[in-house]
Design an enzyme around this catalytic site. Sequence first.
Site, short mmCIF file in Angstrom:
data_model
loop_
_atom_site.label_atom_id
_atom_site.label_comp_id
_atom_site.label_asym_id
_atom_site.label_seq_id
_atom_site.Cartn_x
_atom_site.Cartn_y
_atom_site.Cartn_z
N GLY A 1 -27.22 -94.51 11.13
CA GLY A 1 -26.26 -95.61 10.96
C GLY A 1 -27.02 -96.86 10.58
N TYR B 1 -29.02 -107.05 24.30
CA TYR B 1 -30.29 -106.33 24.49
C TYR B 1 -31.52 -107.21 24.28
CZ TYR B 1 -27.07 -102.96 22.07
OH TYR B 1 -26.01 -102.24 21.61
N CYS C 1 -19.25 -121.03 24.42
CA CYS C 1 -19.43 -121.69 25.72
C CYS C 1 -20.11 -120.75 26.70
CB CYS C 1 -18.09 -122.16 26.25
SG CYS C 1 -17.19 -123.10 25.01
N GLU C 2 -21.35 -120.36 26.39
CA GLU C 2 -22.13 -119.44 27.22
C GLU C 2 -23.59 -119.81 27.05
OE1 GLU C 2 -21.39 -116.43 28.86
OE2 GLU C 2 -19.25 -116.50 28.40
C1 LIG Z 1 -24.57 -94.38 17.35
C2 LIG Z 1 -24.68 -93.01 16.91
C3 LIG Z 1 -25.36 -92.70 15.73
C4 LIG Z 1 -26.05 -93.72 14.88
O1 LIG Z 1 -27.05 -94.40 15.56
P1 LIG Z 1 -28.02 -95.38 14.74
O2 LIG Z 1 -28.92 -95.93 15.77
O3 LIG Z 1 -27.17 -96.43 14.12
O4 LIG Z 1 -28.70 -94.54 13.72
C5 LIG Z 1 -25.39 -91.38 15.32
N1 LIG Z 1 -24.79 -90.41 16.05
C6 LIG Z 1 -24.12 -90.67 17.20
C7 LIG Z 1 -23.48 -89.58 17.93
C8 LIG Z 1 -24.06 -91.98 17.67
O5 LIG Z 1 -23.41 -92.23 18.80
#
Ligand SMILES: *Cc1c(COP(=O)(O)O)cnc(C)c1O
Length: 437
Positions: free
Chosen positions: A296, A337, A364-365
């Site tokens: 992702g 994080y 406001c944090e």
């Molecule tokens: C979040 C997630 C991803 C992608 O994670 P990235 O860190 O963005 O690559 C892939 N598979 C599952 C099941 C996830 O929950």
Amino acid sequence: MTVVAEVVRGPWPGSVEFGARGEVTVAGVSLVEIAARFGTPSYVIDEADVRRRCREYKAALPGAEIAYAAKAFLCRAMASWMRAERMSIDVCSAGELAVARSVGFPAERIIFHGNAKTPRELTAAVNEGVGRIVVDNLAEISRLAALVPAGRRQKVLVRVIPDVGAGAHAALRTGGEDQQFGLSIATGAAGEAVARVLDQPSLELTGLHCHLGSQIRAPEPYETAVRVMVEQTARVRERHGVLLPELDLGGGHGIAYLPGEHGLDVAEFGRRIDRALRERCAARGLPVPRLIVEPGRAISGPAGVTLYRVISVKRGLTRTYVAVDGGMSDNPRHSLYGAPYEVRLVGRASNAGTRPVHVVGHHCEAGDVLAEDAPLPADVHPGDVIVMAATGAYHHSMASTYNLTGRPPVVAVGEGGARLVVRREGAEDLMRRDVGL
Ligand SMILES: *Cc1c(COP(=O)(O)O)cnc(C)c1O
């Protein structure tokens, strides 16, 4: 305009150029002009850079299925780029499914995830005909089986906990025991899920799935996961006489957020995973399953930047606070994080020298911090535009409307210049949902 070579491989889109007079362009488009035309804060995403990363994965893992994890960033333009690149898509809600389907993204290339899919989401997934549903708890197996129309079989993967610890932060580690995702091998839950799925005539088990966590920059945890997952695949054959044709190693591939950092080397990852998979399968006498990976962040993260305008500069006793017109509502990652970020001044040169400042938001944090000790020119002042790198993943998708702030627009840049793909959210959008009085 000169390209500053060392930052190109860092957290910025591959097309970024930094000019001598402070100009910054992405895909040849001036960020100052984007700020003027679309306002601030704005997310900017480089379409060609996103698409190049998809191709990099396909080249590194020939024959594998590459499923973009939509939760990192999804809008209809993004879904159509994924369709054009012949990627698969991971979704984890009815909303993500609807957006992908709205651009004609093929249902058979959609993988539906979630540790607590609601009955409504399972129904939507089955009705749309998604390619695979990832079973993540025992309760949903019979629920899902009952939803499949007579004469059809729904393909499923079973998400197991490989008990491999990896990831940059506790909140990002999902591959170990005792967290809410996946079914434990140790407790027998994973084996039980496999048996129950195989018992349902309307379900077809195509493989096992795992996801180790996020921001993993080295291939070793994935090699360990391959060992565990091939072993589990072999046990399914031993216990049930069933050969699983697929193996899903999840995502979590790390990227650079700061200059000098590096992300997971996708080509090396491809070579090492391919080798590990062949070796382990040969050792267990298994045919090599088709690999699925689910990046992702590594697809959209480095392709995006965020533009902010400086509203005030406050010199405290020990540090300087540069407050901008966005904050934790458009980027919750620092407050969640402590994620680090690279920021730069855009649109003017400064010879004032740099000084570390805290870039803070307008919410406001006290926790509304975007970057700590970020080097910015000492003469940074209200009205300046600054750009933050590597904001293409988990920014727009995690944005909130805290303090009833509308979410920023998404501006795509490419050969045709800049175009709006998601418009800015205004007070009227927020009030449209508010049916009170
Ligand atoms: C979040 C997630 C991803 C992608 O994670 P990235 O860190 O963005 O690559 C892939 N598979 C599952 C099941 C996830 O929950």
